[in-house]
Scaffold this motif. Structure first.
Motif, PDB file in Angstrom:
ATOM      1  N   ARG A   1      11.873   5.595   2.127  1.00 24.59           N
ATOM      2  CA  ARG A   1      10.750   4.965   1.167  1.00 24.59           C
ATOM      3  C   ARG A   1      11.642   5.396  -0.180  1.00 24.59           C
ATOM      4  O   ARG A   1      11.296   5.066  -1.083  1.00 24.59           O
ATOM      5  CB  ARG A   1       9.603   5.796   1.221  1.00 24.59           C
TER       6      ARG A   1
ATOM      7  N   CYS B   1       9.163   2.755  11.728  1.00 31.41           N
ATOM      8  CA  CYS B   1       7.717   2.778  12.248  1.00 31.41           C
ATOM      9  C   CYS B   1       7.857   3.765  13.194  1.00 31.41           C
ATOM     10  O   CYS B   1       8.644   3.720  14.355  1.00 31.41           O
ATOM     11  CB  CYS B   1       6.960   1.868  12.501  1.00 31.41           C
TER      12      CYS B   1
ATOM     13  N   LYS C   1       2.087   7.063  13.951  1.00 31.19           N
ATOM     14  CA  LYS C   1       1.932   7.269  12.305  1.00 31.19           C
ATOM     15  C   LYS C   1       1.003   6.097  11.649  1.00 31.19           C
ATOM     16  O   LYS C   1       0.945   4.883  12.126  1.00 31.19           O
ATOM     17  CB  LYS C   1       3.395   6.965  11.711  1.00 31.19           C
ATOM     18  N   ALA C   2       0.252   6.210  10.708  1.00 27.13           N
ATOM     19  CA  ALA C   2      -0.524   5.192   9.930  1.00 27.13           C
ATOM     20  C   ALA C   2       0.316   4.284   9.348  1.00 27.13           C
ATOM     21  O   ALA C   2       1.192   4.276   8.813  1.00 27.13           O
ATOM     22  CB  ALA C   2      -1.543   6.159   8.889  1.00 27.13           C
ATOM     23  N   ALA C   3      -0.169   3.069   9.611  1.00 28.29           N
ATOM     24  CA  ALA C   3       0.594   1.741   9.078  1.00 28.29           C
ATOM     25  C   ALA C   3      -0.062   1.767   7.592  1.00 28.29           C
ATOM     26  O   ALA C   3      -1.109   1.431   7.112  1.00 28.29           O
ATOM     27  CB  ALA C   3       0.177   0.685   9.958  1.00 28.29           C
ATOM     28  N   THR C   4       1.091   1.634   6.781  1.00 27.31           N
ATOM     29  CA  THR C   4       0.865   1.540   5.292  1.00 27.31           C
ATOM     30  C   THR C   4       1.882   0.295   4.696  1.00 27.31           C
ATOM     31  O   THR C   4       1.397   0.133   3.553  1.00 27.31           O
ATOM     32  CB  THR C   4       1.221   2.816   4.404  1.00 27.31           C
ATOM     33  N   TYR C   5       2.617  -0.061   5.457  1.00 21.82           N
ATOM     34  CA  TYR C   5       3.412  -1.361   5.040  1.00 21.82           C
ATOM     35  C   TYR C   5       3.474  -2.527   5.958  1.00 21.82           C
ATOM     36  O   TYR C   5       3.441  -2.239   7.178  1.00 21.82           O
ATOM     37  CB  TYR C   5       4.902  -0.900   4.627  1.00 21.82           C
TER      38      TYR C   5
ATOM     39  N   ARG D   1      -6.204  -1.589  10.898  1.00 23.75           N
ATOM     40  CA  ARG D   1      -6.234  -0.142  10.309  1.00 23.75           C
ATOM     41  C   ARG D   1      -5.830   0.771  11.296  1.00 23.75           C
ATOM     42  O   ARG D   1      -6.518   1.619  11.372  1.00 23.75           O
ATOM     43  CB  ARG D   1      -7.121   0.026   9.824  1.00 23.75           C
TER      44      ARG D   1
ATOM     45  N   PRO E   1       2.971  -3.098   0.419  1.00 25.38           N
ATOM     46  CA  PRO E   1       2.067  -2.035   0.736  1.00 25.38           C
ATOM     47  C   PRO E   1       0.942  -2.704   1.282  1.00 25.38           C
ATOM     48  O   PRO E   1       0.689  -4.114   1.055  1.00 25.38           O
ATOM     49  CB  PRO E   1       2.026  -1.466  -0.595  1.00 25.38           C
ATOM     50  N   LEU E   2       0.180  -2.141   2.107  1.00 25.27           N
ATOM     51  CA  LEU E   2      -1.027  -2.550   2.630  1.00 25.27           C
ATOM     52  C   LEU E   2      -2.149  -3.118   1.666  1.00 25.27           C
ATOM     53  O   LEU E   2      -2.519  -4.261   1.943  1.00 25.27           O
ATOM     54  CB  LEU E   2      -1.780  -1.209   3.491  1.00 25.27           C
ATOM     55  N   GLU E   3      -2.131  -2.521   0.391  1.00 24.09           N
ATOM     56  CA  GLU E   3      -3.212  -2.875  -0.399  1.00 24.09           C
ATOM     57  C   GLU E   3      -2.729  -4.432  -0.926  1.00 24.09           C
ATOM     58  O   GLU E   3      -3.652  -5.131  -1.220  1.00 24.09           O
ATOM     59  CB  GLU E   3      -3.115  -2.003  -1.645  1.00 24.09           C
TER      60      GLU E   3
ATOM     61  N   LEU F   1      -1.793  -3.611  10.603  1.00 26.33           N
ATOM     62  CA  LEU F   1      -2.560  -3.467   9.565  1.00 26.33           C
ATOM     63  C   LEU F   1      -3.815  -4.075   9.282  1.00 26.33           C
ATOM     64  O   LEU F   1      -4.786  -3.218   8.851  1.00 26.33           O
ATOM     65  CB  LEU F   1      -1.703  -4.331   8.492  1.00 26.33           C
TER      66      LEU F   1
END
Length: 239
Positions: free
Chosen positions: A9, A53, A57-61, A102, A121-123, A99
């Protein structure tokens, strides 16, 4: 004490124009959507063995492969036998199911060779799902095709015929919708293919010879060219 090397990153940069053009869902966006999303996309070079990945771990991408080769595998730290779920060649985007739910990752994604990867990114991923019908259709098609691929992989794993295993795994890597960046020539070494299939390099070499004799593929310098994808998918082996 030496400083820790920068993470993937931290090494990320904006995508170049030709890299944007290589993203299969990019042309589906409206000009105003492209203008909004482009600054949010990140591109980085993953070195061999580096993980994008990790299990837990949390998925953020949402990630994609612009060049190179990745593998999706289980977590060997559990003591279970190592299993490769899929190879991820150019054009492949992955992780949308994680994603959408979540969830944390249930698999590792690791570079088999030096690879150029992109991340949304997730957003922004969720924003596109919320307003772009074309993007929604693309993601829906991805999920449907990937489900079919994993069902086929389950059947392949039960086969004891090495030639059939190599043929099915190669056919999966040439999937025109999941991996449109591959085209007819897949840049892959026999050792990399052996990692993905779970066979020795020597046995993979023999299987490739048999597939070439069947006029399904042609082994070229640095890769494999598919001559007849349907024949590769339907190859039954010699045993």
């Amino acid at each position: 004490m030496d400083a820790a090397p920068p993470t993937l990153r931290q090494r990320a940069r904006p995508p170049l124009p030709d890299e944007l053009a290589a993203i299969p869902w990019w042309p589906l966006l409206k000009p105003e959507e492209q203008a909004e999303i482009a600054p949010q996309l990140h591109v980085a070079v993953a070195e061999p063995g580096e993980r994008l990945c990790r299990v837990g771990k949390a998925a953020t991408y949402w990630f994609g492969v612009l060049d190179g080769l990745l593998k999706m595998s289980n977590d060997e730290a559990t003591g279970m036998p190592p299993i490769t779920f899929a190879g991820l060649p150019p054009g492949g985007w992955f992780g949308e199911g994680t994603l959408l739910k979540r969830e944390a990752y249930r698999y590792n994604i690791q570079a088999l060779r030096r690879s150029v990867v992109a991340g949304l990114p997730l957003e922004q991923f969720e924003a596109l799902l919320g307003r772009s019908i074309a993007f929604n259709r693309y993601v829906l098609d991805q999920l449907n095709e990937r489900l079919g691929q994993f069902i086929a992989a389950r059947e392949t794993d039960r086969s004891t015929d090495p030639d059939l295993r190599v043929a099915r795994n190669l056919a999966a890597l040439f999937h025109p919708q999941l991996y449109p960046g591959v085209g007819s020539l897949l840049r892959i070494t026999q050792q990399e293919l052996a990692y993905l299939v779970g066979l020795s390099r020597q046995r993979v070499n023999l299987a490739l010879q048999h597939l070439q004799e069947a006029n399904a593929i042609r082994v070229e310098y640095g890769g494999v060219r598919v001559l007849d994808l349907e024949a590769l998918r339907e190859f039954r082996g010699k045993s």
